[in-house]
Design a protein around this motif. Sequence first.
Motif, short mmCIF file in Angstrom:
data_model
loop_
_atom_site.label_atom_id
_atom_site.label_comp_id
_atom_site.label_asym_id
_atom_site.label_seq_id
_atom_site.Cartn_x
_atom_site.Cartn_y
_atom_site.Cartn_z
N PRO A 1 0.85 -1.20 0.00
CA PRO A 1 0.00 0.00 0.00
C PRO A 1 0.88 1.24 0.00
O PRO A 1 1.99 1.23 0.56
N VAL A 2 0.40 2.29 -0.63
CA VAL A 2 1.21 3.49 -0.82
C VAL A 2 0.64 4.61 0.05
O VAL A 2 -0.51 4.99 -0.09
N ARG A 3 1.48 5.15 0.95
CA ARG A 3 1.00 6.13 1.92
C ARG A 3 1.14 7.58 1.47
O ARG A 3 0.48 8.46 2.02
N ASP A 4 1.99 7.82 0.45
CA ASP A 4 2.23 9.21 0.05
C ASP A 4 2.97 9.22 -1.28
O ASP A 4 3.36 8.18 -1.81
N MET A 5 3.18 10.42 -1.82
CA MET A 5 3.85 10.55 -3.10
C MET A 5 5.30 10.11 -3.04
O MET A 5 5.86 9.64 -4.04
N ILE A 6 5.93 10.27 -1.91
CA ILE A 6 7.32 9.82 -1.78
C ILE A 6 7.39 8.31 -2.02
O ILE A 6 8.22 7.83 -2.81
N GLU A 7 6.53 7.58 -1.34
CA GLU A 7 6.52 6.13 -1.47
C GLU A 7 6.11 5.71 -2.88
O GLU A 7 6.66 4.75 -3.45
N TYR A 8 5.15 6.41 -3.45
CA TYR A 8 4.71 6.11 -4.82
C TYR A 8 5.88 6.21 -5.80
O TYR A 8 6.14 5.31 -6.59
N ARG A 9 6.61 7.33 -5.73
CA ARG A 9 7.73 7.51 -6.66
C ARG A 9 8.86 6.52 -6.38
O ARG A 9 9.51 6.03 -7.32
N PHE A 10 9.09 6.23 -5.13
CA PHE A 10 10.14 5.29 -4.75
C PHE A 10 9.84 3.90 -5.30
O PHE A 10 10.71 3.26 -5.91
N LEU A 11 8.60 3.43 -5.12
CA LEU A 11 8.23 2.10 -5.57
C LEU A 11 8.14 2.01 -7.09
O LEU A 11 8.46 0.96 -7.69
N CYS A 12 7.72 3.10 -7.73
CA CYS A 12 7.56 3.08 -9.19
C CYS A 12 8.87 3.28 -9.93
O CYS A 12 8.91 3.24 -11.16
N ALA A 13 9.96 3.52 -9.20
CA ALA A 13 11.26 3.72 -9.84
C ALA A 13 11.86 2.41 -10.33
O ALA A 13 12.85 2.42 -11.07
N GLU A 14 11.30 1.27 -9.92
CA GLU A 14 11.85 -0.04 -10.33
C GLU A 14 11.54 -0.34 -11.79
O GLU A 14 10.68 0.29 -12.42
N GLU A 15 12.24 -1.33 -12.33
CA GLU A 15 12.00 -1.73 -13.73
C GLU A 15 10.79 -2.65 -13.84
O GLU A 15 10.10 -2.64 -14.86
#
Length: 457
Positions: free
Chosen positions: A43-57
């Motif tokens: 689960p994504v709590r904020d934009m920081i986490e969203y961008r961090f998790l979406c940075a993967e390939e």
Amino acid sequence: MITRDMARRAARTAIISGVRPGSIADEAGIRPGDRLVSVNGRPVRDMIEYRFLCAEEEVSVVVERPDGEVLVVDVTKDYDEPVGLEFDDAIFDGVRRCRNRCVFCFVDQLPRGVRRALRVRDDDFRLSFMTGSYITLTNLTEEDYDRLVSMRLSPLYVSVHSTDPITRGRLLGRKGPSDVMRGLARLAAAGIAVHTQVVLCPGINDGDELQRAVHDLAALYPGVRSCAVVPVGLTRHRRGLPPLAPVAREDAARAVDAIERWQEEFLSIFSSRFVFASDELYLRAGRPVPGREAYEDFPQIENGVGLLRDYIDERDEMRETLPRGEARVAARVVAVTGEAAFPVIDETCKLLSRTRGLSCRALLVRNRFFGPRVSVAGLLVGQDIARTFVAAVGRGGCDAVIIPRVCLKAGETRFLDDMTVGDLERLVGAPVDVASPTPGALAACALKRGGLEWQPR
């Protein structure tokens, strides 16, 4: 560890407001109004986490439609390629509330009737990283520290006020002492850069207390990168609150003298001045703000440290680039400002009035809403602007009124007293232009009313 309750709260509030055309999300059929449930199973709590998790390939995105349908999108993409989702709110699981009752808290000094959103006390490390807001570290958990370190959330901005736990506890309105040095040392050791501030309260954390705080913080340099000293802000709505003395001229002068001595000391040790007095402190002391070199890389300009110097320098640079001659359309323009910035705004208006046919006047608006001790333009409200304009200029007495954007809530056209720009236009009988608080923006706005197109370099 992310709990089930945290996951539910994140899922409820992570509403997708937009999808970038041609993006991965667009091609997958994700639409505005869908809810982001998880990324890579989390689960994504904020934009920081969203961008961090979406940075993967390899990314797996789960969204839920308004009708309950669940869509799973699994993609292989370039590292750091955006998925393309947009959100109105940067925090999905709710902004962390402040647990302190600071004796100078501005929220407690608001008058009755202001909108509820203004009374929200936030103390969220995520907003500190994303927007530069100040936090106290008093609500950080072990998980929060782990996240700060693992995601390298740097820089952060921390309100210190005092490094003596007892004095700090008193200022924060806590029942016991509050030790800030342990948390700062932990962040510094992890490579997290921190900018700090001290709200100066005469008789509590000035004099020897201020010297102790500044030197304790300097001992953590370069982890703690800077310290700003700002005067306590007191409104006329302090009913039932602890008594506080305002920063008088002599208080400000003593603080400025001490800070400039410490700057020389630190400059010889760190090649940095480290501690900086806010513009308002210089104004209260009756001193001119220092030259540009005294602010180094302007680490705390958003905190009102060096803002006036930057404004003055930009104004002086634009003198030679302003259009010469005559305005195409005769125009009378009034630029609104508070007491603190009036001298520099007035000088800018006089410079603009050299263009024939263009009359530009600075209008000093005193803050009756919050009280005479509040002098910054960012806290001016619509009713005070309207009242002052009608008395000094007369309804319909100009072709345009220019107000600084900092008067308004970010992204909106509403003042702190809930009046809108449209309301103000009706009361003053003239169009209202909103400009960024820079001389270039003011000049471009005024000259446009005179039919001249000009942009600062």
